[in-house]
Write an enzyme that holds these catalytic residues in place. Structure first.
Site, PDB file in Angstrom:
ATOM      1  CB  SER A 143      -0.745  -0.010   1.219  1.00 53.34           C
ATOM      2  OG  SER A 143      -1.536   1.393   1.358  1.00 53.34           O
ATOM      3  CE1 TYR A 156      -4.352  -2.090   5.079  1.00 50.65           C
ATOM      4  CE2 TYR A 156      -3.258  -0.124   4.664  1.00 50.65           C
ATOM      5  CZ  TYR A 156      -3.827  -1.205   4.315  1.00 50.65           C
ATOM      6  OH  TYR A 156      -4.193  -1.313   2.802  1.00 50.65           O
TER       7      TYR A 156
HETATM    8  P1  NAD Z   1     -11.677  -6.280   0.034  1.00 55.14           P
HETATM    9  O1  NAD Z   1     -12.115  -6.169   1.357  1.00 55.14           O
HETATM   10  O2  NAD Z   1     -12.275  -5.928  -1.216  1.00 55.14           O
HETATM   11  O3  NAD Z   1     -11.051  -7.905  -0.121  1.00 55.14           O
HETATM   12  C1  NAD Z   1     -10.260  -8.435   0.871  1.00 55.14           C
HETATM   13  C2  NAD Z   1     -10.800  -9.792   0.804  1.00 55.14           C
HETATM   14  O4  NAD Z   1      -9.756 -10.511   1.595  1.00 55.14           O
HETATM   15  C3  NAD Z   1     -11.950 -10.143   1.247  1.00 55.14           C
HETATM   16  O5  NAD Z   1     -12.409 -11.175   0.078  1.00 55.14           O
HETATM   17  C4  NAD Z   1     -11.827 -10.989   2.507  1.00 55.14           C
HETATM   18  O6  NAD Z   1     -13.170 -12.226   2.620  1.00 55.14           O
HETATM   19  C5  NAD Z   1     -10.383 -11.581   2.273  1.00 55.14           C
HETATM   20  N1  NAD Z   1      -9.884 -11.993   3.476  1.00 55.14           N
HETATM   21  C6  NAD Z   1     -10.103 -11.176   4.713  1.00 55.14           C
HETATM   22  N2  NAD Z   1      -9.477 -11.862   5.684  1.00 55.14           N
HETATM   23  C7  NAD Z   1      -8.832 -13.211   5.272  1.00 55.14           C
HETATM   24  C8  NAD Z   1      -8.102 -14.215   5.869  1.00 55.14           C
HETATM   25  N3  NAD Z   1      -7.995 -14.333   6.955  1.00 55.14           N
HETATM   26  N4  NAD Z   1      -7.994 -15.294   4.942  1.00 55.14           N
HETATM   27  C9  NAD Z   1      -8.227 -15.058   3.636  1.00 55.14           C
HETATM   28  N5  NAD Z   1      -9.157 -14.196   3.006  1.00 55.14           N
HETATM   29  C10 NAD Z   1      -9.237 -13.040   3.995  1.00 55.14           C
HETATM   30  O7  NAD Z   1     -10.458  -5.372  -0.004  1.00 55.14           O
HETATM   31  P2  NAD Z   1      -9.475  -4.907  -1.234  1.00 55.14           P
HETATM   32  O8  NAD Z   1      -9.361  -3.496  -0.906  1.00 55.14           O
HETATM   33  O9  NAD Z   1      -9.519  -5.425  -2.151  1.00 55.14           O
HETATM   34  O10 NAD Z   1      -7.921  -5.270  -0.234  1.00 55.14           O
HETATM   35  C11 NAD Z   1      -7.096  -6.229  -1.014  1.00 55.14           C
HETATM   36  C12 NAD Z   1      -5.577  -5.866  -0.328  1.00 55.14           C
HETATM   37  O11 NAD Z   1      -5.369  -4.768  -0.957  1.00 55.14           O
HETATM   38  C13 NAD Z   1      -5.527  -5.823   0.874  1.00 55.14           C
HETATM   39  O12 NAD Z   1      -4.289  -6.167   1.265  1.00 55.14           O
HETATM   40  C14 NAD Z   1      -5.235  -4.344   0.995  1.00 55.14           C
HETATM   41  O13 NAD Z   1      -4.879  -3.911   2.323  1.00 55.14           O
HETATM   42  C15 NAD Z   1      -4.774  -3.884  -0.036  1.00 55.14           C
HETATM   43  N6  NAD Z   1      -5.192  -2.279  -0.429  1.00 55.14           N
HETATM   44  C16 NAD Z   1      -6.161  -1.919  -0.574  1.00 55.14           C
HETATM   45  C17 NAD Z   1      -6.137  -0.581  -1.056  1.00 55.14           C
HETATM   46  C18 NAD Z   1      -7.499   0.028  -1.132  1.00 55.14           C
HETATM   47  O14 NAD Z   1      -7.706   1.130  -1.042  1.00 55.14           O
HETATM   48  N7  NAD Z   1      -8.808  -0.861  -1.319  1.00 55.14           N
HETATM   49  C19 NAD Z   1      -5.078   0.226  -0.981  1.00 55.14           C
HETATM   50  C20 NAD Z   1      -3.998  -0.260  -0.941  1.00 55.14           C
HETATM   51  C21 NAD Z   1      -3.804  -1.668  -0.436  1.00 55.14           C
END
Ligand code: NAD
Length: 261
Positions: A143, A156
């Site tokens: 991130s 985080y």
């Molecule tokens: P999201 O909530 O849409 O998806 C996250 C997925 O992870 C969900 O399907 C959830 O069921 C799964 N999950 C949660 N805990 C779990 C576990 N213990 N075991 C297996 N699966 C699990 O979120 P997203 O925004 O798509 O995030 C995905 C990644 O991207 C994360 O690592 C997040 O930190 C990172 N990220 C997101 C953003 C953003 O702005 N959305 C920015 C930077 C980084």
């Protein structure tokens, strides 16, 4: 077809960024394991991408903090598709709290999903990649918070910084086996993870949800624009398809200029 004959496992692929990466990888010829704690959504995603008779996607029930489930999921991927070439360690959550109010349980839960999960999936995949001798690539979902801090997100920020360390260690150890490791560092992307924190941040900061978006999330971007799941998936494809060890141990920021290296 940049990933023809490749096999990928994407964690957290039932939603958001992981789901789009799984879709793009499948479109480029890969067979993909959709590993998620939410099995119902993982099944739906695999069906959508081409599970069943097409055999392009496999839904796996996996809590990335559970050693046995991770090892079993990787084994099932190899048994079903014949190998594992690409890991995208993407599963994640967010937690909003100032440090003084943060419970040890919430600290540990977040570190477990991001850091323990990355370690367990990496170890399980590396064992197969090394044994098969056909190299591989690992992509961590970092991130901008792998590089920068924001208030209210201490666990985080800590976990996402930690992934850069793990990536560099894997890059050093994996090179002899042709395994590369890199980190993608997205800015804010409108997924359920971000939608949930907008009202939470508004409450903690005492500002409107509109101001959380304009004055907190997009304030430092060059154009006031959210990064998209497509932007991140395209970056993942570039890293996954890169042909040599030249691109390893790196972190690539995709954030509309919020953070510049
Ligand atoms: P999201 O909530 O849409 O998806 C996250 C997925 O992870 C969900 O399907 C959830 O069921 C799964 N999950 C949660 N805990 C779990 C576990 N213990 N075991 C297996 N699966 C699990 O979120 P997203 O925004 O798509 O995030 C995905 C990644 O991207 C994360 O690592 C997040 O930190 C990172 N990220 C997101 C953003 C953003 O702005 N959305 C920015 C930077 C980084």
């Amino acid at each position: 077809m940049q990933l023809q004959d490749k096999v990928a496992m994407v964690t957290g692929a039932a939603s958001g960024i992981g789901l789009e990466i799984a879709r793009v990888f499948a479109r480029e010829g890969a067979r993909v394991s959709i590993a998620d704690i939410n099995m119902e959504s993982a099944r739906a995603a695999a069906g959508d991408i081409g599970g069943g008779a097409e055999g392009k996607a496999l839904a796996l029930a996996m809590d990335v903090t559970n050693e046995a489930q991770v090892d079993l999921g990787v084994k099932q991927t190899v048994e079903t598709f014949g190998s594992i070439d690409i890991l995208v360690s993407n599963a994640g959550i967010q937690h909003i709290d100032p440090i003084v109010n943060l419970s040890f349980d919430n600290w540990r839960r977040l570190m477990a999903i991001h850091v323990d999960g990355a370690f367990l999936t990496t170890r399980a995949c590396l064992r197969y990649m090394y044994a098969a001798g056909r190299g591989g690539t690992i992509i961590y979902m970092g991130s901008v918070h792998s590089k920068e801090a924001s208030p209210l997100k201490a666990p985080y920020v800590t976990a996402k910084h930690g992934l850069i360390g793990l990536c560099k260690a894997v890059a050093k150890e994996g090179a002899l086996h042709g395994v590369r490791a890199n980190v993608i560092c997205p800015g804010f992307v409108r997924t359920p993870l971000v939608d949930k924190q907008i009202p939470e941040q508004a409450r903690e900061l005492g500002i409107s949800e509109e101001d959380v978006i304009r004055k907190v999330m997009l304030k430092d971007t060059v154009d006031g624009t959210f990064t998209t799941v497509a932007d991140v998936a395209q970056t993942a494809l570039f890293l996954a398809a890169f042909p040599t060890n030249a691109l390893t141990g790196q972190s690539l920021v995709v954030s509309h200029g919020w953070f510049m290296q």
